[in-house]
Design a protein around this motif. Structure first.
Motif, PDB file in Angstrom:
ATOM      1  N   PRO A  79      -3.050  14.623 -17.750  1.00  0.00           N
ATOM      2  CA  PRO A  79      -2.804  13.949 -17.528  1.00  0.00           C
ATOM      3  C   PRO A  79      -0.799  14.116 -18.846  1.00  0.00           C
ATOM      4  O   PRO A  79       0.144  13.367 -18.284  1.00  0.00           O
ATOM      5  CB  PRO A  79      -3.077  12.524 -16.903  1.00  0.00           C
ATOM      6  N   TYR A  80      -1.616  13.896 -19.390  1.00  0.00           N
ATOM      7  CA  TYR A  80      -0.882  13.777 -21.161  1.00  0.00           C
ATOM      8  C   TYR A  80       0.172  15.262 -21.251  1.00  0.00           C
ATOM      9  O   TYR A  80       0.795  15.120 -22.174  1.00  0.00           O
ATOM     10  CB  TYR A  80      -0.980  12.761 -22.218  1.00  0.00           C
ATOM     11  N   ALA A  81      -0.657  16.118 -20.587  1.00  0.00           N
ATOM     12  CA  ALA A  81      -0.135  18.025 -21.361  1.00  0.00           C
ATOM     13  C   ALA A  81       1.180  17.513 -20.814  1.00  0.00           C
ATOM     14  O   ALA A  81       1.616  18.628 -21.911  1.00  0.00           O
ATOM     15  CB  ALA A  81      -0.524  18.643 -19.971  1.00  0.00           C
ATOM     16  N   ALA A  82       2.511  17.567 -20.433  1.00  0.00           N
ATOM     17  CA  ALA A  82       3.264  17.529 -21.072  1.00  0.00           C
ATOM     18  C   ALA A  82       4.302  17.000 -21.174  1.00  0.00           C
ATOM     19  O   ALA A  82       5.226  17.338 -21.558  1.00  0.00           O
ATOM     20  CB  ALA A  82       4.390  17.209 -18.857  1.00  0.00           C
ATOM     21  N   ALA A  83       3.912  15.485 -21.363  1.00  0.00           N
ATOM     22  CA  ALA A  83       4.585  14.481 -22.411  1.00  0.00           C
ATOM     23  C   ALA A  83       4.021  15.483 -24.257  1.00  0.00           C
ATOM     24  O   ALA A  83       4.881  15.054 -24.955  1.00  0.00           O
ATOM     25  CB  ALA A  83       3.819  13.572 -22.278  1.00  0.00           C
ATOM     26  N   ILE A  84       2.557  15.685 -24.045  1.00  0.00           N
ATOM     27  CA  ILE A  84       2.767  16.869 -25.076  1.00  0.00           C
ATOM     28  C   ILE A  84       2.945  17.378 -25.609  1.00  0.00           C
ATOM     29  O   ILE A  84       4.002  18.238 -26.028  1.00  0.00           O
ATOM     30  CB  ILE A  84       1.116  16.866 -25.553  1.00  0.00           C
ATOM     31  N   GLN A  85       4.029  18.746 -24.145  1.00  0.00           N
ATOM     32  CA  GLN A  85       4.062  19.594 -24.553  1.00  0.00           C
ATOM     33  C   GLN A  85       5.718  19.251 -25.128  1.00  0.00           C
ATOM     34  O   GLN A  85       6.656  19.656 -25.672  1.00  0.00           O
ATOM     35  CB  GLN A  85       4.380  20.419 -23.376  1.00  0.00           C
ATOM     36  N   ALA A  86       6.387  18.261 -24.152  1.00  0.00           N
ATOM     37  CA  ALA A  86       7.794  17.877 -24.620  1.00  0.00           C
ATOM     38  C   ALA A  86       7.339  17.276 -26.050  1.00  0.00           C
ATOM     39  O   ALA A  86       8.949  17.268 -27.040  1.00  0.00           O
ATOM     40  CB  ALA A  86       8.275  16.579 -23.627  1.00  0.00           C
ATOM     41  N   GLY A  87       6.680  16.833 -26.949  1.00  0.00           N
ATOM     42  CA  GLY A  87       6.610  16.860 -28.000  1.00  0.00           C
ATOM     43  C   GLY A  87       6.636  17.797 -28.828  1.00  0.00           C
ATOM     44  O   GLY A  87       7.717  17.504 -30.672  1.00  0.00           O
ATOM     45  N   VAL A  88       6.048  19.239 -28.649  1.00  0.00           N
ATOM     46  CA  VAL A  88       5.782  20.309 -30.115  1.00  0.00           C
ATOM     47  C   VAL A  88       6.659  21.109 -29.604  1.00  0.00           C
ATOM     48  O   VAL A  88       6.278  21.668 -30.428  1.00  0.00           O
ATOM     49  CB  VAL A  88       4.281  19.955 -30.123  1.00  0.00           C
ATOM     50  N   GLY A  89       6.755  21.161 -28.572  1.00  0.00           N
ATOM     51  CA  GLY A  89       7.669  22.263 -28.102  1.00  0.00           C
ATOM     52  C   GLY A  89       6.250  23.507 -27.722  1.00  0.00           C
ATOM     53  O   GLY A  89       7.179  24.847 -28.332  1.00  0.00           O
ATOM     54  N   LEU A  90       5.168  23.659 -27.746  1.00  0.00           N
ATOM     55  CA  LEU A  90       4.337  24.970 -28.020  1.00  0.00           C
ATOM     56  C   LEU A  90       4.051  24.871 -26.630  1.00  0.00           C
ATOM     57  O   LEU A  90       3.321  23.966 -25.863  1.00  0.00           O
ATOM     58  CB  LEU A  90       3.520  24.416 -29.011  1.00  0.00           C
TER      59      LEU A  90
END
Length: 243
Positions: free
Chosen positions: A207-218
């Motif tokens: 559920p948090y994958a999109a937010a994590i990706q937005a934070g790290v750009g990877l």
């Protein structure tokens, strides 16, 4: 003649003759073994069926989550029998709803005839192949119990915000957990610039994958990338369009 377990992929298949076994339900290619834990399971969680754009089948077993973390031999029979029940109901592949089902991969794989990938960690070899030799993978884990090999483990289990999931509480501050996970990921990438991708071990993290990706750009991999990949391999469809 088509029989139970065959893929009906064309109008001709649907117009043909079919034969069934005694199974009571049909149509779920993905079978998921889940532990009977009571806490909020949001969309995106492997244990939330609305996560998927296709039907899935669940088999729930009564184990303490620590039995998975510790590879408890006493858990093997329950897990194997759950896999066999899913196979008998016609699923085409079996996954687990916790990354630490990886500890039982070999036993389940030997007990059934359908493909088995119990853990999101099964994606590690593929992710490694995609990265340069000098890059590492950050793996966000609920419990650190592994040996690093081009992998940086990020401990999430000790986060206060993760407490409700880790210890089966019925109230979860979802916003606080999302912020804490993003912060953990961002700090890990800043501290280790060689990180080229992230893998979310826990079935509660998608559920948090999109937010994590937005934070790290990877690139961010998780249980859902694994299950979607498996499902497409099992339910290929013809392509139509313009040339």
């Amino acid at each position: 003649m088509k029989k139970t377990g065959d893929y009906l992929g064309s109008p001709a298949d649907l117009d043909g003759v079919v034969s069934v076994t005694s199974q009571p339900v049909a149509g779920a290619a993905i079978g998921i073994i889940a532990v009977n834990l009571v806490y909020p399971k949001l969309p995106g969680n492997v244990a939330n069926a609305s996560t998927f754009a296709f039907p899935v089948d669940y088999e729930v077993i009564d184990l303490a989550i620590e039995q998975l973390f510790e590879a408890d031999p006493g858990a093997v029979d329950q897990i194997v029998q759950a896999a066999k029940r899913l196979e008998a109901r016609g699923v085409r592949t079996i996954v687990g709803a916790c990354g630490y089902f990886a500890n039982f991969q070999t036993q389940v794989q030997a007990a059934v005839r359908v493909p088995v990938l119990l853990s999101s960690l099964a994606q590690l070899p593929l992710i490694k192949t995609s990265l340069r030799a000098d890059q590492r993978i950050a793996v966000l884990v609920a419990d650190v119990n592994a040996t690093p090999d081009k992998v940086t483990f990020v401990d999430i289990g000790s986060l206060p915000e993760f407490h409700a999931i880790r210890y089966g509480e019925t109230t979860l501050d979802n916003g606080a957990l999302k912020r804490a996970l993003v912060q953990k990921a961002v700090v890990a990438v800043k501290q280790d610039p060689s990180i080229g991708a992230l893998l979310l071990e826990c079935s509660d993290f998608p559920p948090y994958a999109a937010a994590i990706q937005a934070g790290v750009g990877l690139p961010v991999f998780d249980f859902i990338t694994l299950i979607n990949w498996l499902h497409q391999s099992l339910c290929q469809r013809p392509y139509y369009g313009f040339i």
